[in-house]
Design a protein around this motif. Structure first.
Motif, PDB file in Angstrom:
ATOM      1  N   ASN A  31      14.624  -1.589   4.503  1.00  0.00           N
ATOM      2  CA  ASN A  31      13.780  -1.308   5.611  1.00  0.00           C
ATOM      3  C   ASN A  31      13.640   0.337   5.357  1.00  0.00           C
ATOM      4  O   ASN A  31      14.329   0.966   5.546  1.00  0.00           O
ATOM      5  CB  ASN A  31      14.475  -1.415   6.997  1.00  0.00           C
ATOM      6  N   VAL A  32      12.360   0.368   4.803  1.00  0.00           N
ATOM      7  CA  VAL A  32      12.033   1.992   4.443  1.00  0.00           C
ATOM      8  C   VAL A  32      11.514   2.759   5.537  1.00  0.00           C
ATOM      9  O   VAL A  32      10.871   2.119   6.616  1.00  0.00           O
ATOM     10  CB  VAL A  32      10.914   1.957   3.045  1.00  0.00           C
ATOM     11  N   ASN A  33      11.902   3.998   5.609  1.00  0.00           N
ATOM     12  CA  ASN A  33      11.172   4.809   6.512  1.00  0.00           C
ATOM     13  C   ASN A  33       9.908   4.547   6.918  1.00  0.00           C
ATOM     14  O   ASN A  33       9.097   4.722   5.632  1.00  0.00           O
ATOM     15  CB  ASN A  33      11.660   6.047   6.301  1.00  0.00           C
ATOM     16  N   PHE A  34       9.357   4.643   8.011  1.00  0.00           N
ATOM     17  CA  PHE A  34       7.908   4.288   8.279  1.00  0.00           C
ATOM     18  C   PHE A  34       7.000   5.103   7.641  1.00  0.00           C
ATOM     19  O   PHE A  34       5.863   4.805   6.811  1.00  0.00           O
ATOM     20  CB  PHE A  34       7.770   4.149   9.924  1.00  0.00           C
ATOM     21  N   LEU A  35       7.238   6.806   7.579  1.00  0.00           N
ATOM     22  CA  LEU A  35       6.585   7.500   7.046  1.00  0.00           C
ATOM     23  C   LEU A  35       6.538   7.425   5.457  1.00  0.00           C
ATOM     24  O   LEU A  35       5.682   8.287   4.824  1.00  0.00           O
ATOM     25  CB  LEU A  35       7.013   9.037   7.385  1.00  0.00           C
ATOM     26  N   GLU A  40      -1.690   5.013   8.077  1.00  0.00           N
ATOM     27  CA  GLU A  40      -2.792   6.015   8.142  1.00  0.00           C
ATOM     28  C   GLU A  40      -2.651   7.025   9.452  1.00  0.00           C
ATOM     29  O   GLU A  40      -1.525   6.883   9.830  1.00  0.00           O
ATOM     30  CB  GLU A  40      -3.832   5.078   8.676  1.00  0.00           C
ATOM     31  N   VAL A  41      -2.878   8.260   9.000  1.00  0.00           N
ATOM     32  CA  VAL A  41      -2.833   9.484   9.842  1.00  0.00           C
ATOM     33  C   VAL A  41      -3.952   9.930  10.564  1.00  0.00           C
ATOM     34  O   VAL A  41      -5.195  10.058   9.903  1.00  0.00           O
ATOM     35  CB  VAL A  41      -1.934  10.142   9.069  1.00  0.00           C
ATOM     36  N   ALA A  84       0.109   6.062  12.217  1.00  0.00           N
ATOM     37  CA  ALA A  84       0.262   4.657  12.505  1.00  0.00           C
ATOM     38  C   ALA A  84       0.114   3.676  11.347  1.00  0.00           C
ATOM     39  O   ALA A  84      -0.501   3.926  10.434  1.00  0.00           O
ATOM     40  CB  ALA A  84      -1.027   4.265  13.535  1.00  0.00           C
ATOM     41  N   GLU A  85       0.542   2.449  11.749  1.00  0.00           N
ATOM     42  CA  GLU A  85       0.425   1.351  10.522  1.00  0.00           C
ATOM     43  C   GLU A  85      -0.864   1.256  10.161  1.00  0.00           C
ATOM     44  O   GLU A  85      -1.224   1.223   8.682  1.00  0.00           O
ATOM     45  CB  GLU A  85       0.834  -0.042  10.944  1.00  0.00           C
ATOM     46  N   SER A  86      -1.928   1.149  10.922  1.00  0.00           N
ATOM     47  CA  SER A  86      -3.446   1.206  10.774  1.00  0.00           C
ATOM     48  C   SER A  86      -4.248   1.807  11.681  1.00  0.00           C
ATOM     49  O   SER A  86      -3.716   1.581  12.928  1.00  0.00           O
ATOM     50  CB  SER A  86      -3.630  -0.260  10.615  1.00  0.00           C
ATOM     51  N   THR A 116      -5.498   7.817   4.758  1.00  0.00           N
ATOM     52  CA  THR A 116      -4.583   6.980   4.395  1.00  0.00           C
ATOM     53  C   THR A 116      -3.618   7.633   3.346  1.00  0.00           C
ATOM     54  O   THR A 116      -3.691   8.396   2.525  1.00  0.00           O
ATOM     55  CB  THR A 116      -5.514   5.882   3.538  1.00  0.00           C
ATOM     56  N   VAL A 117      -2.079   7.526   3.815  1.00  0.00           N
ATOM     57  CA  VAL A 117      -1.153   8.024   3.037  1.00  0.00           C
ATOM     58  C   VAL A 117      -0.643   7.090   2.095  1.00  0.00           C
ATOM     59  O   VAL A 117      -0.187   5.882   2.781  1.00  0.00           O
ATOM     60  CB  VAL A 117      -0.212   8.536   3.871  1.00  0.00           C
ATOM     61  N   ALA A 118      -0.437   6.919   0.840  1.00  0.00           N
ATOM     62  CA  ALA A 118       0.090   6.110  -0.064  1.00  0.00           C
ATOM     63  C   ALA A 118       1.411   5.652   0.091  1.00  0.00           C
ATOM     64  O   ALA A 118       2.284   6.660   0.646  1.00  0.00           O
ATOM     65  CB  ALA A 118      -0.350   6.522  -1.538  1.00  0.00           C
ATOM     66  N   ASN A 119       1.976   4.718  -0.198  1.00  0.00           N
ATOM     67  CA  ASN A 119       3.271   4.323  -0.318  1.00  0.00           C
ATOM     68  C   ASN A 119       4.110   5.102  -1.135  1.00  0.00           C
ATOM     69  O   ASN A 119       3.684   5.206  -2.439  1.00  0.00           O
ATOM     70  CB  ASN A 119       3.429   2.758  -0.704  1.00  0.00           C
TER      71      ASN A 119
END
Length: 211
Positions: A31-35, A40-41, A84-86, A116-119
């Motif tokens: 479970n990777v940290n959300f950020l 999207e921001v 946010a997720e989206s 959009t912030v990339a993975n």
């Protein structure tokens, strides 16, 4: 006899824990940290002091059950970064209007952009720690080789490596099973625990040899 039995029970328990952790990682991954995931921001400049709880209340109303992370930005902490997720255009418009109404700002919907912030891949945020860990390992192994050169060095090193591996894998298994959000700080924590455990073991081994 009881000590030996207890040791076997502990080892069996740790092995089962590690196996369970491996199964969880294979099917669900960490479970990777959300950020660190793709998200999207929106950055909204309020221009004055504000209470984060007010922004949180608005975001909860706009985004409902979506995962949200809020952070202050700018030198004077007069802007907020809403992660946010989206974020849909409808949500953006609703968010901007509510923030304008709450804080007396006059931002237009078009003026506020969705970025959009990339993975971020796990290996990318682990990479900076590889070199320090390798250097520390080489120095420690050199110390052990010099300090215990008359002992069965291979056997000693194998035992130390096994202890550290079991500790690290057990902790990673707990993180995976409990779905603890992974982040770079845990890499630092695991490294620190390994070094401390190594130092404690060497210290106890030295005392044992003195006796």
């Amino acid at each position: 006899m009881d000590k030996l039995l207890n040791k076997k029970v502990v080892i069996l328990g740790l092995c089962l824990l590690i196996i369970a952790g491996i199964i969880v990682v294979l099917f669900k991954g960490f479970n990777v940290n959300f950020l660190l995931e793709q998200h999207e921001v929106i950055e909204f400049v309020i221009g004055k002091d504000f209470e984060m709880k007010d922004v949180r209340s608005i975001c909860d109303e706009v985004f409902k059950d979506k995962k949200i992370v809020l952070k202050t930005v700018e030198v004077f902490d007069d802007a907020v970064s809403i992660n946010a997720e989206s974020i849909t255009n409808e949500e953006k418009a609703n968010l901007v209007n509510k923030l304008n109404e709450k804080f007396g700002t006059t931002k237009s919907v078009d003026e506020v952009k969705i970025e959009t912030v990339a993975n971020v891949r796990m290996r990318d945020w682990i990479k900076p720690y590889v070199q320090p860990i390798v250097i520390s390992t080489v120095v420690i192994l050199a110390y052990i080789a010099a300090k215990f050169r008359e002992e069965n060095l291979i056997k000693l090193l194998a035992k130390i490596i096994a202890i550290i591996l079991i500790t690290v894998l057990s902790l990673l298994s707990i993180f995976a099973i409990l779905r603890v959000p992974m982040s770079p700080i845990y890499v630092m924590g695991l490294t620190a625990i390994s070094i401390i455990e190594l130092m404690v073991y060497i210290n106890s081994y030295e005392k044992k040899e003195e006796n």
